[in-house]
Design a protein around this motif. Structure first.
Motif, short mmCIF file in Angstrom:
data_model
loop_
_atom_site.label_atom_id
_atom_site.label_comp_id
_atom_site.label_asym_id
_atom_site.label_seq_id
_atom_site.Cartn_x
_atom_site.Cartn_y
_atom_site.Cartn_z
N GLU A 83 0.48 -1.31 0.51
CA GLU A 83 -0.46 0.02 -0.18
C GLU A 83 0.42 0.90 -0.02
N GLN A 86 2.61 1.63 -3.26
CA GLN A 86 1.15 2.13 -4.19
C GLN A 86 1.70 3.97 -4.64
N GLN A 90 2.29 6.51 -6.84
CA GLN A 90 1.13 6.96 -8.16
C GLN A 90 1.53 8.35 -8.14
N ALA A 112 5.06 -0.55 -11.27
CA ALA A 112 3.75 -0.94 -11.70
C ALA A 112 4.13 -2.43 -11.51
N ILE A 115 4.07 -4.58 -8.31
CA ILE A 115 3.07 -4.12 -7.87
C ILE A 115 1.47 -5.01 -8.20
N TRP A 116 1.12 -4.91 -9.52
CA TRP A 116 0.35 -5.59 -10.38
C TRP A 116 0.28 -7.27 -10.30
N THR A 119 -0.50 -8.43 -6.58
CA THR A 119 -2.09 -7.71 -6.31
C THR A 119 -2.62 -8.40 -7.46
N TRP A 186 -1.28 3.24 -12.49
CA TRP A 186 -0.11 2.82 -12.48
C TRP A 186 -0.28 1.27 -12.29
#
Length: 186
Positions: A83, A86, A90, A112, A115-116, A119, A186
């Motif tokens: 979090e 992110q 951003q 990014a 992170i993708w 998640t 993102w």
């Protein structure tokens, strides 16, 4: 990090300070944070990344600020603080889009993609990997991390789906990775 590397970083910081080149200090701290993060010293990584970000905000150098924000996101990811990563990403991507300087924009897309993946959005991460693979501005440090990222993506998507997603990403332009309906993503 080995002791010799730490000495080089300390010496670089001392030289930058002694010659009055304040703009070098956050860049040195950014790279130091990356090294510490990759070698598992999350406390030192966050310390250096945080210090670099603070200095970059103070100086107002936009390019350095973009690098510091994206680096902070990257460092936070190595410690699984998704979090917070992110939020930094951003902000960094918004500034990077306005700067239109490809290297930090591409580094931001690499973070990014990580992170993708973390998640549960592996296909979108693979699109970014495809873009990074085909773009001539993708720096060596990012390129060296792509095989490991591809292996993780293949484990989630399978070889065929990964190949299709990467091909989709290869057709993307850098700006496509940043915007959707004129909103920064993102």
């Amino acid at each position: 990090m080995c002791i010799r590397d730490s000495c080089y970083i300390d010496e670089s910081l001392q030289i930058a300070q002694s010659i009055g080149e304040a703009w070098l200090i956050p860049d040195i701290l950014i790279f130091s944070g990356r090294i510490y993060a990759r070698t598992g010293d999350h406390t030192a990584a966050q310390r250096d990344a945080s210090q670099a970000l603070s200095i970059a905000r103070e100086t107002g150098y936009q390019l350095t600020l973009v690098e510091a924000l994206v680096n902070m996101a990257d460092v936070l990811l190595t410690d699984e603080q998704i979090e917070q990563a992110q939020a930094h990403l951003q902000e960094g991507l918004s500034l990077a889009l306005h700067s239109q300087v490809p290297v930090p924009m591409l580094y931001g897309l690499f973070v990014a993609a990580r992170i993708w993946l973390l998640t549960g959005h592996a296909e979108r991460a693979a699109h970014y990997v495809g873009l990074l693979l085909q773009h001539p501005g993708t720096e060596c440090a990012v390129r060296s991390e792509l095989p490991g990222l591809c292996a993780q993506l293949e484990a989630q998507l399978g070889a065929q789906a990964l190949a299709q997603a990467i091909e989709h990403g290869r057709a993307m332009k850098l700006e496509d990775g940043y915007t959707c309906n004129d909103k920064v993503i993102w």
